[in-house]
Design a protein around this motif. Structure first.
Motif, PDB file in Angstrom:
ATOM      1  N   LYS A  76     -25.033  -0.890 -33.934  1.00 42.06           N
ATOM      2  CA  LYS A  76     -25.768  -1.922 -34.673  1.00 42.06           C
ATOM      3  C   LYS A  76     -26.780  -2.661 -33.806  1.00 42.06           C
ATOM      4  O   LYS A  76     -27.392  -3.631 -34.255  1.00 42.06           O
ATOM      5  CB  LYS A  76     -24.783  -2.920 -35.285  1.00 42.06           C
ATOM      6  N   ASN A  77     -26.932  -2.216 -32.555  1.00 43.24           N
ATOM      7  CA  ASN A  77     -27.862  -2.884 -31.622  1.00 43.24           C
ATOM      8  C   ASN A  77     -27.603  -4.393 -31.563  1.00 43.24           C
ATOM      9  O   ASN A  77     -28.537  -5.198 -31.591  1.00 43.24           O
ATOM     10  CB  ASN A  77     -29.313  -2.632 -32.038  1.00 43.24           C
ATOM     11  N   SER A  78     -26.356  -4.737 -31.464  1.00 45.10           N
ATOM     12  CA  SER A  78     -25.986  -6.148 -31.520  1.00 45.10           C
ATOM     13  C   SER A  78     -25.011  -6.550 -30.427  1.00 45.10           C
ATOM     14  O   SER A  78     -24.127  -5.783 -30.048  1.00 45.10           O
ATOM     15  CB  SER A  78     -25.373  -6.487 -32.881  1.00 45.10           C
ATOM     16  N   LEU A  79     -25.197  -7.767 -29.968  1.00 43.88           N
ATOM     17  CA  LEU A  79     -24.351  -8.412 -28.964  1.00 43.88           C
ATOM     18  C   LEU A  79     -23.700  -9.623 -29.625  1.00 43.88           C
ATOM     19  O   LEU A  79     -24.331 -10.279 -30.468  1.00 43.88           O
ATOM     20  CB  LEU A  79     -25.207  -8.851 -27.791  1.00 43.88           C
ATOM     21  N   TYR A  80     -22.478  -9.921 -29.218  1.00 44.97           N
ATOM     22  CA  TYR A  80     -21.752 -11.034 -29.832  1.00 44.97           C
ATOM     23  C   TYR A  80     -21.117 -11.928 -28.763  1.00 44.97           C
ATOM     24  O   TYR A  80     -20.853 -11.500 -27.649  1.00 44.97           O
ATOM     25  CB  TYR A  80     -20.648 -10.501 -30.751  1.00 44.97           C
ATOM     26  N   LEU A  81     -20.870 -13.164 -29.163  1.00 45.62           N
ATOM     27  CA  LEU A  81     -20.084 -14.080 -28.337  1.00 45.62           C
ATOM     28  C   LEU A  81     -19.158 -14.845 -29.275  1.00 45.62           C
ATOM     29  O   LEU A  81     -19.625 -15.676 -30.063  1.00 45.62           O
ATOM     30  CB  LEU A  81     -20.973 -15.039 -27.544  1.00 45.62           C
TER      31      LEU A  81
END
Lengths: 114, 107
Positions: A76-81
Motif C-alpha cells: 500500500k506504499n504506506s508507513l504507520y505509527l
C-alpha cells in the motif's frame, strides 16, 4: 517526484491512542527505510522511530519505546505509527521521512490534552 | 546516545554576510552528518549530506565541512530567503540525534 503525505493527527486525551499514516509516492517505497520525526511546538527536531525496507530492523527513541509501534505496508506504499498511552509531552508535529531523512512530508499535528 | 551541540544558538546577520554555524558531536561520527534548513510552519529541508555534499537543487552558497566530531555549515553570502533555523543531524548511530538548532535572523 517524491511525495510523503501524513495523516491521522488530532486531539486526544492523555492515555489515549492515535494511529498516524504516511502515504508515499514517486519512488519505490519497498526499497527504502523510513523514519518518523517529531517537533513539539516551538522546539527542535526529535527523531522518533526507524523501520527498514523489509521491516526486519526497527528502532525507537527511549521517549516512545514501549508505547509507539512503527509499521509499514509495502503493498500500500504506506508507513504507520501506532501511538498508545499518549502523554502531554507527545504533543508535536509528526513528520515521516525517507531513508537518511532526505525527503519529508508536511507533517501532522498531534495534540495530547485533557 | 550521541549528543549534538550547535553554536551559536542564534545569530543576527545582514544580506550579503558570510555566516558560519558549528556542530559538534559527543563522539566521532566520521562524516555521517547532514544539515537542514527549516522555515516557520514548514518541514525541514536537507541542504548538505555526508558532511560536505550539496543536496541537488541547493544553491552553491551553502557548503559544509568537517569530519569526526566537528562540522561547519557556511553560507557564503546570506540571501533574504536564507533567514531560517538550521539543524545538524547525526545518522551514524541510532538513536539519530539533532543539534538544538541555530536561528538566523535579520540584524
Amino acid at each position: 517526484e517524491v511525495q510523503l503525505v501524513e495523516s491521522g493527527g488530532g486531539l486526544v486525551k492523555p492515555g489515549g491512542s492515535l494511529r498516524l499514516s504516511c502515504a508515499a509516492s514517486g519512488f519505490t517505497f519497498s526499497s527504502y527505510s523510513m523514519n518518523w520525526v517529531r517537533q513539539a511546538p516551538g522546539k527542535g527536531l526529535e527523531w522518533v522511530s526507524y523501520i527498514s525496507s523489509s521491516s526486519s530492523s526497527i528502532y525507537y527513541s527511549d521517549s516512545v519505546k514501549g508505547r509507539f509501534t512503527i509499521s509499514r505496508d509495502n503493498a500500500k506504499n504506506s508507513l504507520y505509527l501506532q501511538m498508545n498511552s499518549l502523554r502531554v509531552e507527545d504533543t508535536a508535529v509528526y513528520y515521516c521521512a525517507r531513508k537518511g531523512l532526505t525527503n519529508w512530508g508536511q507533517g501532522t499535528l498531534v495534540t495530547v490534552s485533557s | 546516545d550521541i549528543q549534538m551541540t550547535q553554536s551559536p544558538s542564534s545569530l543576527s546577520a545582514s544580506v550579503g554576510d558570510r555566516v558560519t554555524i558549528t556542530c559538534r558531536a559527543s563522539q566521532g561520527i566520521t562524516n555521517d552528518l547532514g544539515w537542514y534548513q527549516q522555515k516557520p510552519g514548514k518541514a525541514p529541508k536537507r541542504l548538505i549530506y555526508a558532511a560536505s555534499n550539496l543536496q541537488s537543487g541547493v544553491p552553491s552558497r551553502f557548503s559544509g565541512s568537517g569530519s569526526g566530531t566537528e562540522f561547519t555549515l557556511t553560507i557564503s553570502s546570506l540571501q533574504p530567503e536564507d533567514f531560517a533555523t538550521y539543524y545538524c543531524l547525526q545518522h551514524n548511530t541510532y538513536p539519530l540525534t539533532f543539534g538544538p538548532g541555530t536561528k538566523v535572523d535579520f540584524k
